[in-house]
Design a protein around this motif. Structure first.
Motif, PDB file in Angstrom:
ATOM      1  N   GLU A 152      -3.185   2.388   3.794  1.00 47.06           N
ATOM      2  CA  GLU A 152      -2.996   2.116   5.422  1.00 47.06           C
ATOM      3  C   GLU A 152      -1.665   2.379   5.865  1.00 47.06           C
ATOM      4  O   GLU A 152      -1.662   2.321   7.115  1.00 47.06           O
ATOM      5  N   LEU A 153      -0.636   2.515   4.967  1.00 49.40           N
ATOM      6  CA  LEU A 153       0.673   2.860   5.430  1.00 49.40           C
ATOM      7  C   LEU A 153       0.992   4.325   5.592  1.00 49.40           C
ATOM      8  O   LEU A 153       0.182   5.132   4.791  1.00 49.40           O
ATOM      9  N   ASN A 164      -0.699   4.935  -6.675  1.00 46.44           N
ATOM     10  CA  ASN A 164      -1.007   3.577  -6.146  1.00 46.44           C
ATOM     11  C   ASN A 164      -0.344   2.925  -5.071  1.00 46.44           C
ATOM     12  O   ASN A 164       0.086   2.120  -4.971  1.00 46.44           O
ATOM     13  N   LEU A 165      -0.192   3.983  -4.075  1.00 44.75           N
ATOM     14  CA  LEU A 165       0.646   3.449  -2.972  1.00 44.75           C
ATOM     15  C   LEU A 165      -0.415   3.012  -1.909  1.00 44.75           C
ATOM     16  O   LEU A 165      -1.842   2.957  -2.157  1.00 44.75           O
ATOM     17  N   TYR A 166      -0.013   2.381  -0.651  1.00 43.18           N
ATOM     18  CA  TYR A 166      -0.750   1.693   0.077  1.00 43.18           C
ATOM     19  C   TYR A 166      -1.592   2.650   1.109  1.00 43.18           C
ATOM     20  O   TYR A 166      -0.797   3.620   1.721  1.00 43.18           O
TER      21      TYR A 166
END
Ligand SMILES: Nc1ncnc2c1ncn2[C@@H]1O[C@H](COP(=O)(O)OP(=O)(O)OP(=O)(O)O)[C@@H](O)[C@H]1O
Ligand SMILES: [Mg+2]
Lengths: 245, 329
Positions: free
Chosen positions: B95-96, B91-93
């Motif tokens: 776009e980062l 569940n990380l981002y």
């Protein structure tokens, strides 16, 4: 726990990921420009008309600049599960949601100054009461951001959030006293105008830009604060009830 | 010190219902400080729901939760500074970059910039992701995503770590690496609650294991205690090239002290309370026209215990999972 580190980084991340992206910046520029142009042509009153259009364009820019963003920064992140990461962080829900919304508030307020800067080139703004206009713009940005937040946390899908915000936004534009003065609206629509927060922000701005306000400004301010607080608390309640199931 | 403060996690009679599903029912267990505790169960057993209730992502219908002695039942935020969570889905981002994701997660726990960056670099190194540090998370492979998600879960050095199926859906080598990392964290003193449906993983890593089926904990014990009754049993497996359905009954009749089971692929499993003599078995099978290719002693494993206690075939559980996302040991 150094909560301000969490707060600042949530805000900066949203700024980088969403607000400072070229499509959003151009939307933030083009939208107020288009509205200004439209009103200007329609009024046909020449450059003197700019001042009387200004409150309307400012309100619309804020309303559209803020509400549309929450469906992405909140509903979309919830759907993609990354919002859970924020819920797991040791910061209060209040602080978390303030961090998640402050980007939209700043974005909305920034959008509002685009038509104002434009107007400054076209007409004389020296009579404007900035001490009322600036806080009103800020409070309008806060209220409409929290309205967007309330919609964003009341639905599960991004498209629902967008549909619902239109459901609120368009009536607001027409009922908040900008297009038609409220006293000229059909009687059955008038109560509706008074439950829509932009009505009060528009009223202050009309006063600030010389068109005259219908309600005393302190009342407008108090009502805007009441609306924002209420919407924020309702949103928190919805998050607790719907997302922490 | 009182007993409560010794436990990293104390759960008493926890329950959670979703509409018509009782996801967790009357679950009670304790995890000691520094322990690596396993939650083993099939799909939908209630493992993730339990973790969600312990970490503040779900509200229990009943029961109490204490984390490090802090009562979190009413206020799940109270112990979140102590816990780290690695969810079942990354569940990380997207776009980062990997590096920015880790720095952001560290900031959520109030770490200052210098510490965040140093810790992010250290973890990227540990997880073999240093090369990919500046690539966007969206472009990571499944295994890389999994590793970064674990790194994000431990970025703030939590004293209690929740790992929800850390090795599901990734290749053998990465899974082994992750298991080693979990063992190292445990060695370093972190309390770990690990959910898995890989029995071998639980057996290899965990000190104690809870079997959970349909929301109920059916057994909690150390791996040693779970294995003990079964280790006194003797098990053999015979590979037969032309088996016939009647063989099972004939064997059972001729050797009443032994338990026979026909397995897929021409295998016959023999279990007994005393050493099994192969000669008579092979002779009978060959008299019946079957050809015995191999006879092999089988070391009883936790799998047998699991099947015995829960009535669920481990292979079926594994297969169902792998349909979801590959992986394995
Ligand atoms: N948000 C929800 N709404 C409705 N039912 C749910 C929800 N979350 C879980 N459930 C149900 O609760 C039960 C337990 O689910 P849970 O995810 O805890 O199982 P699990 O042991 O983690 O399974 P898996 O191995 O597949 O991850 C399932 O029957 C599931 O369908
Ligand atoms: Mg699960």
């Amino acid at each position: 726990m150094k909560w301000w580190i969490a707060f600042w980084n949530i805000l900066v991340k949203d700024m980088r990921s969403y607000y400072l992206k070229p499509p959003n910046i151009s939307w933030g520029l083009i939208f107020p420009l288009a509205w200004t142009g439209m009103f200007f042509i329609k009024s046909g009153s020449g450059l003197e008309g700019v001042l009387s259009m200004l409150p309307g364009v400012v309100v619309v820019s804020i309303l559209f600049g803020t509400t549309s963003m929450l469906s992405v920064t909140v509903t979309f992140e919830k759907k993609g599960k990354s919002f859970d990461r924020l819920l797991l962080a040791p910061i209060s829900l209040e602080l978390l949601m303030l961090a998640k919304t402050s980007g939209a508030i700043l974005f909305g307020a920034a959008n509002a100054f685009i038509p104002i800067i434009l107007a400054a080139f076209l007409t004389d703004l020296s009579q404007a009461v900035w001490s009322a206009a600036v806080p009103a713009i800020f409070l309008l940005a806060v209220t409409s951001t929290f309205l967007g937040l309330f919609i964003a946390v009341s639905v599960s899908e991004v498209f629902e959030a967008q549909t619902f915000s239109n459901f609120f936004r368009f009536p607001m534009v027409f009922l908040c006293g900008l297009f038609f003065p409220i006293e000229r609206l059909p009687v059955f629509l008038r109560p509706l105008s008074y439950v829509l927060p932009p009505t009060y922000g528009a009223d202050i701005l009309q006063g600030a830009f010389g068109a005259g306000n219908a309600l005393p400004m302190p009342i407008d301010f108090v009502l805007l604060i009441v609306f924002s607080t209420g919407l924020f608390l309702l949103s928190l309640r919805n998050i607790r009830r719907r997302w922490i199931i | 010190m009182d007993k409560v403060s010794v436990n990293a996690i104390s759960v008493d009679r926890l329950a959670k219902r979703f509409e018509d599903v009782q996801a967790v029912a009357d679950a009670s267990f304790e995890v000691l400080q520094g322990e690596l505790f396993g939650f083993l169960g099939p799909n939908g057993a209630g493992k993730t729901t339990t973790i969600n209730m312990l970490t503040g992502l779900a509200r229990p219908d009943a029961g109490t939760v204490r984390i490090s002695g802090i009562d979190c039942t009413q206020n799940p935020k109270a112990a979140q500074h102590l816990t780290g969570v690695v969810p079942d889905e990354s569940n990380l981002y997207p776009e980062l970059t990997g590096f920015d994701n880790l720095c952001f997660c560290a900031a959520l726990y109030g770490m200052n910039k210098k510490k965040r960056k140093a810790r992010a670099r250290e973890l990227l190194e540990t997880f073999g992701l240093a090369q990919a540090a500046d690539r966007k998370f969206a472009g990571y492979s499944k295994g890389m995503k999994r590793k970064l998600t674990i790194a994000a879960g431990i970025i703030h050095d939590p004293t209690i770590l929740f790992l929800d199926e850390p090795t599901t859906g990734i290749d053998v080598a990465s899974a082994r690496q992750i298991r080693q990392l979990i063992a190292d964290l445990h060695q370093a003193g972190t309390t770990i609650l690990l959910t898995t449906h890989y029995i071998e993983e639980a057996e290899r890593l965990c000190g104690r294991i809870a079997f959970i089926v349909q929301g109920r904990i059916v057994r909690i014990d150390t791996v040693g205690n779970l294995l003990q009754p079964i280790q006194e049993r003797h098990v053999m497996q015979l590979a037969v090239s032309n088996p016939d359905f009647s063989l099972h009954d004939k064997l059972a009749e001729a050797f009443p002290n032994q338990i026979f089971k026909t397995l897929p692929g021409g295998l016959i499993r023999v279990e007994a309370g005393e050493p099994i003599r192969v000669g008579p078995l092979v002779r009978l099978l060959e008299e019946q026209g079957a050809e015995v290719n191999e006879a092999r002693r089988v070391q009883p494993s936790l799998e047998d215990v699991f099947v015995k206690i829960t009535g669920i075939e481990a292979a079926a559980m594994r297969k169902e999972k792998e349909k979801k996302g590959g992986g394995g040991l």
